[in-house]
Design a protein around this motif. Structure first.
Motif, PDB file in Angstrom:
ATOM      1  N   LEU A 193      45.768  13.451 140.317  1.00 37.21           N
ATOM      2  CA  LEU A 193      44.432  13.908 139.946  1.00 37.21           C
ATOM      3  C   LEU A 193      44.001  15.117 140.767  1.00 37.21           C
ATOM      4  CD1 LEU A 193      42.680  10.468 139.421  1.00 37.21           C
ATOM      5  CD2 LEU A 193      43.312  12.118 137.670  1.00 37.21           C
ATOM      6  N   ILE A 194      44.359  15.146 142.038  1.00 30.49           N
ATOM      7  CA  ILE A 194      44.012  16.301 142.865  1.00 30.49           C
ATOM      8  C   ILE A 194      44.768  17.538 142.390  1.00 30.49           C
ATOM      9  CG2 ILE A 194      44.260  17.283 145.184  1.00 30.49           C
ATOM     10  CD1 ILE A 194      43.480  14.574 146.295  1.00 30.49           C
ATOM     11  N   ALA A 195      46.011  17.366 141.975  1.00 33.28           N
ATOM     12  CA  ALA A 195      46.827  18.498 141.515  1.00 33.28           C
ATOM     13  C   ALA A 195      46.329  19.061 140.193  1.00 33.28           C
ATOM     14  CB  ALA A 195      48.286  18.067 141.385  1.00 33.28           C
ATOM     15  N   ALA A 237      39.995   8.141 140.513  1.00 34.97           N
ATOM     16  CA  ALA A 237      39.336   9.436 140.335  1.00 34.97           C
ATOM     17  C   ALA A 237      38.247   9.643 141.384  1.00 34.97           C
ATOM     18  CB  ALA A 237      38.755   9.546 138.937  1.00 34.97           C
ATOM     19  N   ALA A 238      37.512   8.591 141.693  1.00 35.04           N
ATOM     20  CA  ALA A 238      36.483   8.704 142.727  1.00 35.04           C
ATOM     21  C   ALA A 238      37.124   9.003 144.080  1.00 35.04           C
ATOM     22  CB  ALA A 238      35.661   7.421 142.787  1.00 35.04           C
ATOM     23  N   ALA A 239      38.227   8.347 144.381  1.00 32.98           N
ATOM     24  CA  ALA A 239      38.930   8.592 145.637  1.00 32.98           C
ATOM     25  C   ALA A 239      39.497  10.006 145.673  1.00 32.98           C
ATOM     26  CB  ALA A 239      40.043   7.572 145.835  1.00 32.98           C
ATOM     27  N   ALA A 240      40.037  10.476 144.551  1.00 41.12           N
ATOM     28  CA  ALA A 240      40.591  11.833 144.495  1.00 41.12           C
ATOM     29  C   ALA A 240      39.487  12.869 144.639  1.00 41.12           C
ATOM     30  CB  ALA A 240      41.330  12.034 143.178  1.00 41.12           C
ATOM     31  N   ASP A 241      38.351  12.628 144.010  1.00 44.79           N
ATOM     32  CA  ASP A 241      37.218  13.554 144.125  1.00 44.79           C
ATOM     33  C   ASP A 241      36.726  13.612 145.565  1.00 44.79           C
ATOM     34  OD1 ASP A 241      35.229  15.315 143.036  1.00 44.79           O
ATOM     35  OD2 ASP A 241      33.793  13.662 143.201  1.00 44.79           O
ATOM     36  N   PHE A 242      36.631  12.467 146.220  1.00 46.79           N
ATOM     37  CA  PHE A 242      36.195  12.412 147.615  1.00 46.79           C
ATOM     38  C   PHE A 242      37.182  13.163 148.512  1.00 46.79           C
ATOM     39  CE2 PHE A 242      36.113  10.269 151.763  1.00 46.79           C
ATOM     40  CZ  PHE A 242      34.805  10.511 152.124  1.00 46.79           C
ATOM     41  N   ARG A 243      38.471  12.923 148.292  1.00 42.78           N
ATOM     42  CA  ARG A 243      39.487  13.584 149.103  1.00 42.78           C
ATOM     43  C   ARG A 243      39.506  15.094 148.876  1.00 42.78           C
ATOM     44  NH1 ARG A 243      45.665  11.701 148.816  1.00 42.78           N
ATOM     45  NH2 ARG A 243      46.441  13.821 148.780  1.00 42.78           N
ATOM     46  N   ARG A 253      36.961  16.926 147.978  1.00 42.49           N
ATOM     47  CA  ARG A 253      35.769  17.485 148.642  1.00 42.49           C
ATOM     48  C   ARG A 253      35.978  17.582 150.147  1.00 42.49           C
ATOM     49  NH1 ARG A 253      30.726  16.905 145.399  1.00 42.49           N
ATOM     50  NH2 ARG A 253      31.374  16.055 143.396  1.00 42.49           N
ATOM     51  N   LEU A 254      36.632  16.602 150.736  1.00 40.31           N
ATOM     52  CA  LEU A 254      36.916  16.671 152.175  1.00 40.31           C
ATOM     53  C   LEU A 254      37.854  17.817 152.512  1.00 40.31           C
ATOM     54  CD1 LEU A 254      37.368  12.961 153.326  1.00 40.31           C
ATOM     55  CD2 LEU A 254      35.549  14.535 153.927  1.00 40.31           C
ATOM     56  N   GLU A 255      38.842  18.058 151.654  1.00 38.61           N
ATOM     57  CA  GLU A 255      39.784  19.139 151.898  1.00 38.61           C
ATOM     58  C   GLU A 255      39.124  20.512 151.776  1.00 38.61           C
ATOM     59  OE1 GLU A 255      43.074  18.488 149.278  1.00 38.61           O
ATOM     60  OE2 GLU A 255      43.810  16.777 150.444  1.00 38.61           O
ATOM     61  N   ARG A 256      38.065  20.619 150.981  1.00 40.48           N
ATOM     62  CA  ARG A 256      37.372  21.889 150.801  1.00 40.48           C
ATOM     63  C   ARG A 256      36.459  22.221 151.987  1.00 40.48           C
ATOM     64  NH1 ARG A 256      35.179  20.329 145.386  1.00 40.48           N
ATOM     65  NH2 ARG A 256      37.109  19.791 144.353  1.00 40.48           N
ATOM     66  N   MET A 257      36.154  21.255 152.810  1.00 39.88           N
ATOM     67  CA  MET A 257      35.254  21.494 153.950  1.00 39.88           C
ATOM     68  C   MET A 257      35.882  22.353 155.006  1.00 39.88           C
ATOM     69  SD  MET A 257      33.380  17.948 154.664  1.00 39.88           S
ATOM     70  CE  MET A 257      31.824  17.639 153.939  1.00 39.88           C
TER      71      MET A 257
END
Length: 71
Positions: free
Chosen positions: A29-31, A59-65, A67-71
């Motif tokens: 999902l992240i890819a 999907a919720a976990a991928a979205d959270f991850r 967002r963390l990577e974008r910080m």
């Protein structure tokens, strides 16, 4: 006779069962951001039925991850 009936019953039961939905991993999902947006959109649109499914949780976990990577 009982064995024959049982085999037919199992065949009919299997034929009527719903196909299993493909479960995506967090990395998949992240890819694929479009896929992630699609799954999240479906989950938010029908949260009553889909909120506890594996794809919505993933999907919720991928979205959270993501967002963390974008910080």
């Amino acid at each position: 006779m009982r064995v024959h009936f049982f085999c037919v019953f199992l065949f009919v039961l299997a034929a009527c069962s719903k196909e299993a939905e493909r479960v995506y991993t967090v990395d998949e999902l992240i890819a694929d951001e479009a896929l992630l947006a699609d799954v999240i959109g479906k989950c938010r649109h029908n949260s009553g039925e889909l909120s506890n499914t594996l794809n919505c949780q993933t999907a919720a976990a991928a979205d959270f991850r993501a967002r963390l990577e974008r910080m």
